[in-house]
Design an enzyme around this catalytic site. Structure first.
Site, short mmCIF file in Angstrom:
data_model
loop_
_atom_site.label_atom_id
_atom_site.label_comp_id
_atom_site.label_asym_id
_atom_site.label_seq_id
_atom_site.Cartn_x
_atom_site.Cartn_y
_atom_site.Cartn_z
N GLY A 182 0.82 -0.99 0.19
CA GLY A 182 0.07 0.04 0.04
C GLY A 182 1.02 1.46 0.03
O GLY A 182 1.95 1.36 0.48
N GLN B 63 2.88 10.06 1.77
CA GLN B 63 4.27 9.26 1.81
C GLN B 63 4.76 9.63 0.52
O GLN B 63 6.16 9.26 0.54
CB GLN B 63 3.77 7.80 1.77
CG GLN B 63 3.40 7.36 2.95
CD GLN B 63 3.12 5.73 2.86
OE1 GLN B 63 2.28 5.14 2.38
NE2 GLN B 63 4.21 5.01 3.46
N CYS C 66 6.17 -0.40 7.25
CA CYS C 66 5.49 0.82 6.65
C CYS C 66 6.81 1.37 5.75
O CYS C 66 7.99 1.55 6.17
CB CYS C 66 5.28 1.89 7.47
SG CYS C 66 4.71 3.42 6.81
N LEU C 67 6.69 1.68 4.38
CA LEU C 67 7.54 2.11 3.66
C LEU C 67 8.22 3.48 4.19
O LEU C 67 9.21 3.86 3.91
CB LEU C 67 6.93 2.46 2.40
CG LEU C 67 6.51 1.11 1.51
CD1 LEU C 67 6.02 1.50 0.04
CD2 LEU C 67 7.67 0.28 1.18
N HIS D 163 -4.28 0.49 7.95
CA HIS D 163 -2.96 1.06 7.98
C HIS D 163 -3.05 2.33 7.14
O HIS D 163 -2.83 3.54 7.36
CB HIS D 163 -1.99 0.13 7.36
CG HIS D 163 -0.67 0.51 7.47
ND1 HIS D 163 0.35 0.21 8.35
CD2 HIS D 163 0.11 1.42 6.71
CE1 HIS D 163 1.42 0.80 8.09
NE2 HIS D 163 1.19 1.64 7.11
N GLU D 164 -3.39 2.11 5.75
CA GLU D 164 -3.26 3.28 4.85
C GLU D 164 -4.41 4.42 5.10
O GLU D 164 -4.13 5.69 4.96
CB GLU D 164 -3.62 2.62 3.36
CG GLU D 164 -2.87 1.62 2.75
CD GLU D 164 -1.16 2.05 3.15
OE1 GLU D 164 -0.90 3.11 2.86
OE2 GLU D 164 -0.28 1.20 3.28
N HIS E 89 -2.83 6.68 7.52
CA HIS E 89 -1.98 7.52 6.97
C HIS E 89 -2.60 8.91 6.48
O HIS E 89 -2.04 10.02 6.56
CB HIS E 89 -1.38 6.82 5.60
CG HIS E 89 -0.08 6.19 5.79
ND1 HIS E 89 0.95 6.79 6.43
CD2 HIS E 89 0.32 4.95 5.69
CE1 HIS E 89 2.21 5.84 6.64
NE2 HIS E 89 1.70 4.66 6.01
#
Ligand code: CO
Length: 178
Positions: free
Chosen positions: A46, A51, A102-103, A144-145, A148
């Protein structure tokens, strides 16, 4: 297509609440294609707009492959979602603990409790209103997304402060458990 730079902590944008997407033009379509490319290049499941340094309510998600009766990945069974202006309208009372990374927090993993299933309302990449019910890992990735998009990171929701590891610590721990 263009690969976009992924911002990492402590970038302030990761803590900002996003604004809704209101224009579904060619520029947005190009941005979405670039986000999908960037997510895949980074081996992510994702990627949310903050991000890549954009404070807008947009995320792309590509869940894990479906698994056959023998536990093997079914080829080409990953489902791609482009999710614009999402709102979670229902959380299942059942929750499940799972490991997330997480990226934007590279090199770390942590344990987070999430709802087992959710219902959301959102728009697709053309701006059409959609409703979805998601379960399991897909529901976890969506939660999670969508966090964000509200400036929330998984490290805010650890099951316990000590349930946060470097990749190395985590894999060592898993090996010792075996
Ligand atoms: Co993330």
């Amino acid at each position: 297509m263009t690969l976009l730079d992924i911002v990492t902590l402590p970038a302030a944008i990761l803590r900002k609440k996003t604004r809704p997407v209101t224009t579904f033009d060619d520029e947005l379509q190009t941005l979405i294609d670039n986000m999908i490319e960037t997510m895949r290049d980074a081996n992510g499941v994702g990627l949310a707009a903050p991000q890549i340094n954009l404070p807008i309510s947009l995320t792309v998600i590509e869940g894990l492959p479906k698994i056959d009766e023998d536990g093997n990945d079914i080829p080409d069974s990953r489902q791609l979602f482009v999710v614009v202006n999402p709102k979670i309208v229902w959380h299942s009372p059942e929750t499940i603990d799972g490991i997330e990374g997480c990226l934007s927090i590279p090199g770390y993993l942590g344990e987070v409790e999430r709802s087992e299933a959710i219902r959301i309302r959102a728009q697709n990449r053309q701006g059409k209103k959609v409703k979805m019910r998601l379960t399991g890992w897909t529901a976890r990735i969506f939660q999670h997304e969508i966090d964000h998009l509200n400036g929330v990171l998984y490290i805010d929701k650890l099951t316990a402060p000590e349930n946060f590891w470097t990749d190395e610590e985590f894999h060592k721990m898993r090996e010792e458990e075996e």
